[in-house]
Design a protein around this motif. Structure first.
Motif, PDB file in Angstrom:
ATOM      1  N   PHE A 134       0.840  -1.188   0.000  1.00 55.46           N
ATOM      2  CA  PHE A 134       0.000   0.000   0.000  1.00 55.46           C
ATOM      3  C   PHE A 134       0.884   1.249   0.000  1.00 55.46           C
ATOM      4  O   PHE A 134       1.933   1.264   0.648  1.00 55.46           O
ATOM      5  N   CYS A 184      -9.516   1.390   3.425  1.00 57.74           N
ATOM      6  CA  CYS A 184      -8.218   1.636   2.787  1.00 57.74           C
ATOM      7  C   CYS A 184      -8.196   3.018   2.142  1.00 57.74           C
ATOM      8  O   CYS A 184      -7.165   3.706   2.162  1.00 57.74           O
ATOM      9  N   LEU A 220      -3.970  -2.100  -4.073  1.00 62.97           N
ATOM     10  CA  LEU A 220      -4.397  -3.248  -3.277  1.00 62.97           C
ATOM     11  C   LEU A 220      -3.989  -4.575  -3.911  1.00 62.97           C
ATOM     12  O   LEU A 220      -4.478  -5.631  -3.512  1.00 62.97           O
TER      13      LEU A 220
END
Length: 255
Positions: free
Chosen positions: A113, A144, A163
């Protein structure tokens, strides 16, 4: 590469810094943690139950946590120190979580990430992400996106590639890059250079690493090595944003 290679790679990186460390001792610590957890999990192993048990064990009972107070301490990147001190950064805590999951027959993949590192169980019935740096927080895609906004201080579109899982080789490379940046911040060029050398063993053809190695060699007055790396960098990326600066350094070394 398998998850076993991930642990061995992390241990090898630590061994370069601590050549007298007992590698077997740290392998046994990880195996013991996995054995402790295995005893708690009755069959069938429901995926969310496994996550809850790992979180309870690692972050409550064993008190592993993210080192918020001294984030850029290199100890946070060496897996032996993380196991001893129970302090780490996102990627080192994620490595421990992934290795334990693998020992339990519960595969977990790393997610590189932006500005952080999280993990994701490889289970069709469990569409979640886990943040080991924050006590194993369970994240959904919208979480996220919120985390991305926190990291950048503004709303940023969550791109699908943010992701995507990354390889074991890429995880180890990111760990080494973290160490490189830490040592540069601490003005320890020789240790930064060693991190680059190890990174190039994993991925030999990364021009930005040639550039960084060349710049450090220039700082250390190792001009022949510096010129070779900087010239290779420009040969592969002739229109790099820093090309003028690099060309000036090369000219200086030619005089």
């Amino acid at each position: 590469m398998s998850i076993t290679h991930l642990l061995e790679g992390a241990l090898a990186i630590a061994w370069e810094e601590y050549p007298k460390m007992d590698l077997g001792h740290y392998r046994e610590i990880v195996e013991q943690m996995a054995d402790d957890l295995q005893l708690r999990l009755s069959k069938p192993h429901y995926p969310l139950r496994i996550v809850q048990e790992i979180n309870q064990y690692l972050f409550i009972e064993k008190a592993f946590r993210g080192n918020d107070t001294d984030y850029y301490n290199p100890c946070n990147s060496f897996i032996n120190n993380v196991l001893d001190r129970r302090l780490g950064i996102p990627i080192s805590l994620s490595i421990i979580y992934m290795v334990i999951g693998d020992r339990l027959g519960f595969p977990i993949e790393g997610i590189s990430f932006p500005g952080h590192f999280i993990i994701r169980p490889q289970h069709p019935d469990l569409e979640i992400f886990i943040d080991p740096y924050n006590q194993g927080d369970i994240l959904f895609p919208e979480d996220c996106e919120d985390k991305l906004a926190q990291l950048y201080g503004q709303r940023v579109p969550l791109q699908p590639e943010y992701l995507e899982p990354v390889s074991i080789r890429r995880i180890l490379d990111r760990l080494l890059n973290n160490l490189k940046l830490i040592y540069l911040r601490r003005h320890e060029p020789n240790k930064a250079l060693a991190s680059i050398e190890r990174s190039l063993m994993l991925n030999p053809n990364v021009p930005t690493q040639w550039r960084d190695r060349g710049l450090i060699c220039y700082q250390l007055e190792r001009f022949t090595e510096s010129r070779i790396d900087l010239e290779n960098y420009l040969q592969h990326i002739p229109y790099a944003e820093d090309s003028q600066v690099i060309m000036q350094l090369i000219r200086e070394m030619q005089n």
